[in-house]
Enzyme design. Structure first.
Site, PDB file in Angstrom:
ATOM      1  N   ASP A  30      62.017 -72.259  99.835  1.00 23.11           N
ATOM      2  CA  ASP A  30      63.260 -71.411  99.447  1.00 23.11           C
ATOM      3  C   ASP A  30      64.114 -71.118 101.080  1.00 23.11           C
ATOM      4  OD1 ASP A  30      64.001 -69.197  97.077  1.00 23.11           O
ATOM      5  OD2 ASP A  30      64.933 -68.933  99.304  1.00 23.11           O
ATOM      6  N   LYS A  35      62.341 -64.344 102.863  1.00 22.89           N
ATOM      7  CA  LYS A  35      60.722 -64.445 101.445  1.00 22.89           C
ATOM      8  C   LYS A  35      59.780 -64.996 101.327  1.00 22.89           C
ATOM      9  CE  LYS A  35      63.281 -64.663  96.705  1.00 22.89           C
ATOM     10  NZ  LYS A  35      64.037 -65.143  95.816  1.00 22.89           N
ATOM     11  N   THR A 121      69.833 -72.533  85.169  1.00 19.88           N
ATOM     12  CA  THR A 121      70.777 -72.781  83.089  1.00 19.88           C
ATOM     13  C   THR A 121      72.237 -73.047  83.946  1.00 19.88           C
ATOM     14  OG1 THR A 121      69.606 -71.306  82.288  1.00 19.88           O
ATOM     15  CG2 THR A 121      71.754 -71.714  81.405  1.00 19.88           C
ATOM     16  N   GLU A 151      64.704 -73.738  81.035  1.00 21.96           N
ATOM     17  CA  GLU A 151      63.787 -72.302  81.073  1.00 21.96           C
ATOM     18  C   GLU A 151      63.778 -71.941  80.459  1.00 21.96           C
ATOM     19  OE1 GLU A 151      59.645 -72.589  82.180  1.00 21.96           O
ATOM     20  OE2 GLU A 151      60.385 -70.390  80.936  1.00 21.96           O
ATOM     21  N   LEU A 153      62.294 -68.241  79.921  1.00 24.31           N
ATOM     22  CA  LEU A 153      61.118 -67.368  79.767  1.00 24.31           C
ATOM     23  C   LEU A 153      61.751 -65.943  80.028  1.00 24.31           C
ATOM     24  CD1 LEU A 153      61.163 -66.618  82.637  1.00 24.31           C
ATOM     25  CD2 LEU A 153      60.002 -68.051  83.617  1.00 24.31           C
ATOM     26  N   ASN A 208      70.260 -69.507  74.588  1.00 23.12           N
ATOM     27  CA  ASN A 208      70.417 -67.790  74.992  1.00 23.12           C
ATOM     28  C   ASN A 208      71.646 -66.687  73.551  1.00 23.12           C
ATOM     29  OD1 ASN A 208      68.285 -67.354  76.070  1.00 23.12           O
ATOM     30  ND2 ASN A 208      69.640 -67.183  77.526  1.00 23.12           N
ATOM     31  N   PHE A 249      64.092 -60.104  68.050  1.00 19.71           N
ATOM     32  CA  PHE A 249      65.395 -59.778  68.442  1.00 19.71           C
ATOM     33  C   PHE A 249      66.129 -58.920  67.338  1.00 19.71           C
ATOM     34  CE2 PHE A 249      65.895 -61.195  72.841  1.00 19.71           C
ATOM     35  CZ  PHE A 249      64.133 -61.973  72.888  1.00 19.71           C
ATOM     36  N   ALA A 252      67.525 -53.065  67.274  1.00 23.84           N
ATOM     37  CA  ALA A 252      68.879 -52.105  67.528  1.00 23.84           C
ATOM     38  C   ALA A 252      68.673 -51.541  69.138  1.00 23.84           C
ATOM     39  CB  ALA A 252      69.633 -51.270  66.568  1.00 23.84           C
ATOM     40  N   CYS A 260      70.457 -62.548  82.351  1.00 20.43           N
ATOM     41  CA  CYS A 260      71.130 -63.881  81.454  1.00 20.43           C
ATOM     42  C   CYS A 260      71.572 -63.682  80.278  1.00 20.43           C
ATOM     43  CB  CYS A 260      69.308 -64.594  81.234  1.00 20.43           C
ATOM     44  SG  CYS A 260      68.375 -65.178  82.438  1.00 20.43           S
TER      45      CYS A 260
HETATM   46  C1  UDX Z   1      66.412 -63.814  78.323  1.00 26.95           C
HETATM   47  C2  UDX Z   1      65.954 -64.526  77.017  1.00 26.95           C
HETATM   48  O1  UDX Z   1      65.363 -64.872  76.103  1.00 26.95           O
HETATM   49  C3  UDX Z   1      64.648 -66.343  77.562  1.00 26.95           C
HETATM   50  O2  UDX Z   1      64.282 -67.199  76.763  1.00 26.95           O
HETATM   51  C4  UDX Z   1      65.827 -67.068  78.485  1.00 26.95           C
HETATM   52  O3  UDX Z   1      65.273 -67.409  79.168  1.00 26.95           O
HETATM   53  C5  UDX Z   1      65.947 -66.241  79.946  1.00 26.95           C
HETATM   54  O4  UDX Z   1      67.038 -65.124  78.959  1.00 26.95           O
HETATM   55  P1  UDX Z   1      65.992 -61.452  79.408  1.00 26.95           P
HETATM   56  O5  UDX Z   1      67.364 -61.850  79.418  1.00 26.95           O
HETATM   57  O6  UDX Z   1      64.413 -61.774  80.333  1.00 26.95           O
HETATM   58  O7  UDX Z   1      65.377 -63.997  78.747  1.00 26.95           O
HETATM   59  O8  UDX Z   1      65.068 -60.985  77.897  1.00 26.95           O
HETATM   60  P2  UDX Z   1      65.015 -60.550  76.686  1.00 26.95           P
HETATM   61  O9  UDX Z   1      64.172 -60.239  76.707  1.00 26.95           O
HETATM   62  O10 UDX Z   1      65.615 -62.429  76.294  1.00 26.95           O
HETATM   63  O11 UDX Z   1      65.889 -59.010  76.311  1.00 26.95           O
HETATM   64  C6  UDX Z   1      67.511 -59.682  76.824  1.00 26.95           C
HETATM   65  C7  UDX Z   1      68.386 -58.444  77.034  1.00 26.95           C
HETATM   66  O12 UDX Z   1      67.809 -58.493  75.315  1.00 26.95           O
HETATM   67  C8  UDX Z   1      67.352 -56.528  77.201  1.00 26.95           C
HETATM   68  O13 UDX Z   1      68.351 -56.232  77.413  1.00 26.95           O
HETATM   69  C9  UDX Z   1      67.146 -56.685  76.152  1.00 26.95           C
HETATM   70  O14 UDX Z   1      66.564 -55.237  76.068  1.00 26.95           O
HETATM   71  C10 UDX Z   1      67.718 -56.851  74.581  1.00 26.95           C
HETATM   72  N1  UDX Z   1      67.128 -56.619  73.701  1.00 26.95           N
HETATM   73  C11 UDX Z   1      66.294 -58.187  73.887  1.00 26.95           C
HETATM   74  C12 UDX Z   1      67.255 -56.142  72.641  1.00 26.95           C
HETATM   75  O15 UDX Z   1      68.782 -55.215  72.707  1.00 26.95           O
HETATM   76  N2  UDX Z   1      66.837 -55.905  71.357  1.00 26.95           N
HETATM   77  C13 UDX Z   1      65.851 -56.828  70.908  1.00 26.95           C
HETATM   78  O16 UDX Z   1      65.390 -57.085  69.680  1.00 26.95           O
HETATM   79  C14 UDX Z   1      65.876 -57.525  72.211  1.00 26.95           C
END
Ligand code: UDX
Length: 431
Positions: A30, A35, A121, A151, A153, A208, A249, A252, A260
């Protein structure tokens, strides 16, 4: 394998730790020397369940190390991963300057064949640009291959997602590079999708955006449930049992946030525009997400009428559970809107208080150390993040200490029957 990862953010650091866990030798690089010093001293700059132990174990085994020198990382490894930020620009496009800078740095240090893997990304066709850049700036006459390996994750579940991926996507047409990538991922026992570099890059934005679309879809259905007296959870369960749809996902909420989904949606819309396609569907996904927050704030103002001079308790500041990340957090957006209306806030988050202190305005917010103390003197309590521990809130005590027992649940976390039985006015999403 000898692997170098450039960038020690969420993706880079977790990837490095997991690669070393399965037996590879990993150097994390980095440009932020502070860090690196923190990591070398056993500190972890982010909160991610299981990460601290994982890093400590692999540093102790000698398989994981940290340096601020890109030259050292490039020299000592065969495969170089790029995991630097690709932040959004004002017009929805992506700032690729960190990727371009790292590509030049790698090129300047390369003296033998390297596989250069993009994990950040990026818009489709970025790999082609990285290849061009490396060719242009490489001093030694050495061969290299560029690979796209997006990725997937999720923050808060990053270690588990990386150790047990649904699939690994590898974008490359070089057998030599594919062989190296296969060796890296073999210990993870996951299906590998080998494809071309442009398709791999598109898979990330398409995935995404699809997930964000699922959330906006259920949030739109929640609005219909509210208007018709149906229950969005019953609807989500009913449609989610169809394998073609799936239940995940479909929760509500007051909208999705984080570093992301909002960024990737804007980027995908912009990329599509640039390629001559108006992706109106995704614009609607953004619109529904914004209106979801508006509708939630309206529920609060409709109920409390005037917010000026009222005290509101807010449970949750992170953009979702299991993280201390407040970037693009709907909870922070909500706090700012309530403050703008004149409310005073008492707030709590299990992990994100320090980061929230840096973004919420001084004077209008009191950070409370115990979730059961938040409701003292409140005219309403709001659940803004889906932390599971909020289900353990002492509701009996909360009711006693609140000025008025009203709960707005922006995550449908609490049991409506139970909360109402205790005498609260309870308002949630789509039920
Ligand atoms: C996301 C993707 O899931 C992941 O695969 C990618 O690599 C990065 O972006 P992340 O942003 O870490 O991951 O969180 P995620 O668990 O996807 O939630 C994103 C947002 O959606 C959060 O604010 C969460 O609270 C919201 N969410 C998620 C909902 O409102 N409802 C759901 O059913 C799921």
């Amino acid at each position: 394998m000898k692997i170098t990862i450039i960038g020690t953010g969420y993706v880079g650091l977790v990837t490095g730790a997991c690669f070393s866990e399965v037996g590879h030798n990993v150097i994390c690089v980095d440009c932020d020397a502070q860090k690196i010093e923190l990591l070398q001293g056993g500190g972890i700059p982010i909160y991610e369940p299981g990460l601290e132990e994982l890093v400590a174990r692999n540093v102790a085994s000698g398989r994981l190390s940290f340096t601020a020198s890109t030259a050292e990382g490039v020299e000592k490894s065969d495969v170089i991963f790029i995991a630097v930020p690709t932040p959004p620009l004002d017009d929805g496009a992506v700032d690729l300057s960190f990727i371009e800078f790292v590509a030049r740095e790698i090129a300047a240090c390369m003296t033998s064949y390297k596989v250069i893997v993009d994990k950040s990304t990026v818009p489709v066709k970025t790999g082609e640009k990285v290849e061009e850049t490396i060719k242009r700036y490489c001093k030694a006459d050495c061969e290299f291959d560029v690979v796209s390996n997006p990725e997937f994750l999720r923050e808060g579940f990053a270690v588990d997602d990386l150790m047990n991926p649904d699939r690994v996507v590898i974008g490359s047409t070089s057998d030599r590079a594919n062989e190296a990538m296969q060796k890296i991922y073999q210990p993870f026992n996951a299906p590998i999708v080998f494809t071309d570099i442009n398709s791999a890059e598109l898979i990330k934005h398409a995935a995404n955006s699809f997930l964000a679309m699922k959330i906006s879809y259920i949030n739109a259905v929640a609005a219909i449930c509210e208007a018709s007296g149906a229950n969005v959870e019953e609807v989500a369960n009913g449609i989610g049992m169809d394998d073609r749809i799936g239940r995940r996902f479909l929760n509500a909420s007051l909208g999705f946030g984080g570093s992301c989904f909002p960024k990737d949606l804007s980027a995908f819309i912009r990329i599509s525009d640039d390629l001559g396609y108006d992706f109106g569907l995704l614009k609607e996904v953004q619109k529904i997400n914004a209106s979801q927050m508006d509708r939630f704030v309206k529920k609060i103002t409709d109920t409390l009428w005037v917010l000026k001079g009222k005290t509101i308790g807010v449970l949750g500041l992170a953009f979702k559970q299991n993280t201390d990340d407040v970037r693009m957090s709907p909870a922070i957006d909500l706090c700012n809107r309530l403050i703008k209306e004149g409310a005073f806030l008492r707030v709590y988050d299990p992990k994100a208080m320090d980061k929230a202190k840096m973004v919420l305005p001084d004077g209008d917010v009191l950070f409370v150390d115990d979730m059961n103390e938040v409701s003292i003197g409140c005219d309403a309590l709001v659940v803004a993040t889906e932390w599971p521990e909020f289900k353990q809130l002492d509701l009996v005590k909360s009711k006693e200490v609140m000025t008025v027992p009203i709960i707005f649940d922006g995550r449908n976390l609490l049991d409506p029957a139970l909360v109402e039985k205790l005498g609260f006015t309870y308002i949630s999403i789509g039920r």
